[in-house]
Structures are given as C-alpha cells and as structure tokens.
Design a protein around this motif. Structure first.
Motif, mmCIF file in Angstrom:
data_model
loop_
_atom_site.group_PDB
_atom_site.id
_atom_site.type_symbol
_atom_site.label_atom_id
_atom_site.label_comp_id
_atom_site.label_asym_id
_atom_site.label_seq_id
_atom_site.Cartn_x
_atom_site.Cartn_y
_atom_site.Cartn_z
ATOM 1 N N GLY A 94 20.254 13.809 15.027
ATOM 2 C CA GLY A 94 21.613 14.232 14.691
ATOM 3 C C GLY A 94 21.916 15.642 15.145
ATOM 4 N N LYS A 113 31.780 15.462 14.822
ATOM 5 C CA LYS A 113 31.010 14.770 13.795
ATOM 6 C C LYS A 113 31.245 13.263 13.868
ATOM 7 N N GLU A 117 28.369 10.460 14.796
ATOM 8 C CA GLU A 117 28.103 9.368 13.852
ATOM 9 C C GLU A 117 28.308 8.016 14.534
ATOM 10 N N GLU A 118 29.407 7.900 15.279
ATOM 11 C CA GLU A 118 29.730 6.647 15.960
ATOM 12 C C GLU A 118 28.616 6.247 16.932
ATOM 13 N N LEU A 120 25.425 7.306 17.044
ATOM 14 C CA LEU A 120 24.155 7.023 16.373
ATOM 15 C C LEU A 120 24.156 5.609 15.793
ATOM 16 N N HIS A 121 25.312 5.171 15.293
ATOM 17 C CA HIS A 121 25.424 3.784 14.837
ATOM 18 C C HIS A 121 25.320 2.826 16.026
ATOM 19 N N ASN A 124 21.914 2.272 17.153
ATOM 20 C CA ASN A 124 21.027 1.890 16.052
ATOM 21 C C ASN A 124 20.005 2.977 15.715
ATOM 22 N N HIS A 126 21.234 5.642 13.484
ATOM 23 C CA HIS A 126 21.850 6.407 12.407
ATOM 24 C C HIS A 126 20.903 6.564 11.215
ATOM 25 N N HIS A 127 20.118 5.537 10.953
ATOM 26 C CA HIS A 127 19.227 5.579 9.789
ATOM 27 C C HIS A 127 18.056 6.550 9.990
ATOM 28 N N ARG A 129 18.593 9.509 11.817
ATOM 29 C CA ARG A 129 19.252 10.665 12.427
ATOM 30 C C ARG A 129 18.629 11.995 12.001
#
Length: 290
Positions: A94, A113, A117-118, A120-121, A124, A126-127, A129
């Motif tokens: 992140g 931001k 976030e978008e 990283l999702h 796959n 984001h979890h 980050r």
C-alpha cells in the motif's frame, strides 16, 4: 479504436548487434503476443515502445501520437512491466503503490487513495496491502507490478516475460487479469511460452534475429502449416543424419529416444507419421526451419 503502428523500426547497438531490423507491426485493442528466442529483439522493442530507449530508424504511431517525438505524451497513457523490476522489500504494498501514484502525477490525496485501493482489489492484494513486499511470492510481486503499471489508466500496456518463475495457478490468475484489462486496452505480451499465446492472444508476431518472421492470428499461423508437419522416433545415433536430410523443426526425448518433427510440403515417407500441427510447430519452423 486506437491503433499502434510500428513502421520500419531498426536498432543497432554499439557492439554491432542488430537488435531490430525494419520491424513493422499493426496492433489493435486486445492481447498481442510477441514470441522469439532470447536475444531475438523482443525486449529492445518493448523498451523502445515504452520510451526507455531510442531507435535508430523508423516510426511508431499510437493514435495521433508520434511515440518517438512525443515521448512525454505517450508516457501518460502507457504502462510497462519489465521482465525484472525492483521493489523496496521493506515497504508495504500500500505504501509503495501510493508513493508511485504520486510520482505518476496523482496529486489529489482522495483520488490517489481511491485509485490505490481499487488497484489493490483488482490484483487481489488488498488483504496483504500492509505486508512488506520482501515477503511476497513471485506471483504476488508480478501482480503488484501490474498494479503499478495501471496507475495511469494506460491505453497501451506492455508486459515483458511476466510469468517467468510463476507456478501454474499464479500464471493463470495473472493471465486472467491481463485478459480482463485487454478488453479495452492494447496489451502486448512478450513471452517464450508458446501455448499462452495460442490461448490468450488474438494476434501475434514471431521475432528472430531482430526481424519479424511471421505475423497474424495464431489460428491462421497453425493453418498455414496444416498437413506439413511429420514426426518419427529415431535412435540418437541417427539424429545427425536426419538433421542433414530433412527440415528438422524440433526434437525431444521420449523414453530416452528422440522424437523429431520435420517440415515437409509432401509426405516424406520413411516411416514418418503425420502430426496435427500446433503453434509450437509454427514457432520452431520459423526459428529453426528457415
């Protein structure tokens, strides 16, 4: 629809190596496969398209942009994932993606931001980050590489040997992501994995010794050698004789004995059997059969 038009592109290095020789290609939206052995000129072409090095001659047009003249404008709409790229192992995904977003000109903190976030999702991650990049697997690092390449919403995405060292599960996940991106973006995939080009790309080119030796769709390429590929199991001691007398395009060992594929317009007889040609046969016929 924006097209990438490469015309008569040439590059010779100081040591005399002709990395590109009059390369001409026309590429539209979707995934375009670029095949070739090591040293064929693929990476030189990728770096030139990404404005990281100069060509000696030729033109590259991306829509209204002259890439060789308007490098700064092109950089606003190009994403690049090189074969090897450096990461800061002690930073989290992140934090580094946010920093790279600033470098790419996303100054507004809320917009930045949301974009981080978008992405990283999307890849796959984001979890994880907040996890340090040094602890990432090879596939996770490659997915992070795609995330950074997508920060500027590129209309041209260039990926150079992106799945080297990835296990099959990671490779499939990575290619599913690229296929999704390619729906409204030109994605150029440089790889040595022939089967991936067959499965993923609507169009392709084979480069060897700096020259384009074949271009078109994988299906057309396979159809062009239909009925012209033959196989035979031989003894190792016979290999040199067959290499001298036939257009040998590939050989591999099965149960310790070589099985050879040759290219022939007509039935060569001599106990050869017809083979249903695939893209690997096309590739080897262009690299070794000419």
């Amino acid at each position: 629809m924006v097209q990438l038009i490469i015309s008569d592109l040439s590059k010779t290095y100081d040591n005399g190596v002709k990395a590109l020789q009059n390369v001409s290609l026309q590429i539209s939206n979707g995934m375009f496969g670029l095949l070739g052995p090591n040293g064929a000129g693929k990476s030189t072409l990728m770096r030139t398209l990404a404005t990281l090095q100069e060509a000696d001659e030729g033109n590259i047009q991306f829509g209204e942009l002259d890439i060789l003249q308007d490098k700064n404008e092109l950089r606003k709409v190009v994403g690049y994932l090189p074969q090897e790229f450096g990461l800061y192992p002690r930073l989290s995904a992140g934090v580094l993606l946010n920093h790279l977003a600033i470098l790419k000109g996303i100054i507004n903190s809320k917009e930045r931001k949301n974009k981080v976030e978008e992405l990283l999702h999307k890849v796959n991650l984001h979890h994880v980050r907040k996890q340090k990049l040094g602890s990432f697997s090879g596939g996770m690092k490659q997915r992070f590489g795609i995330a950074q390449a997508l920060l500027n919403n590129p209309k041209l995405l260039i990926v150079d040997e992106p799945t080297a060292g990835l296990d099959p599960v990671e490779r499939n996940r990575f290619y599913n992501l690229l296929s999704e991106i390619a729906e409204d973006t030109i994605v150029i995939l440089s790889t040595h994995i022939v089967e991936d080009v067959k499965n993923l790309c609507t169009n392709m080119a084979i480069i060897n010794k700096g020259k384009v030796v074949l271009k078109g769709s994988p299906i057309e390429a396979i159809n062009s050698i239909k009925g012209k590929v033959w196989k035979k199991i031989i003894d190792k001691s016979e290999l040199e004789e067959y290499e001298a007398n036939y257009t040998l395009i590939s050989k591999k060992l099965i149960a310790g004995k070589p099985i050879i594929h040759i290219f022939s317009e007509n039935n060569p007889n001599n106990n050869f059997q017809a083979v249903e040609a695939d893209l690997e046969d096309v590739y080897f016929s262009q690299i070794f059969g000419n």
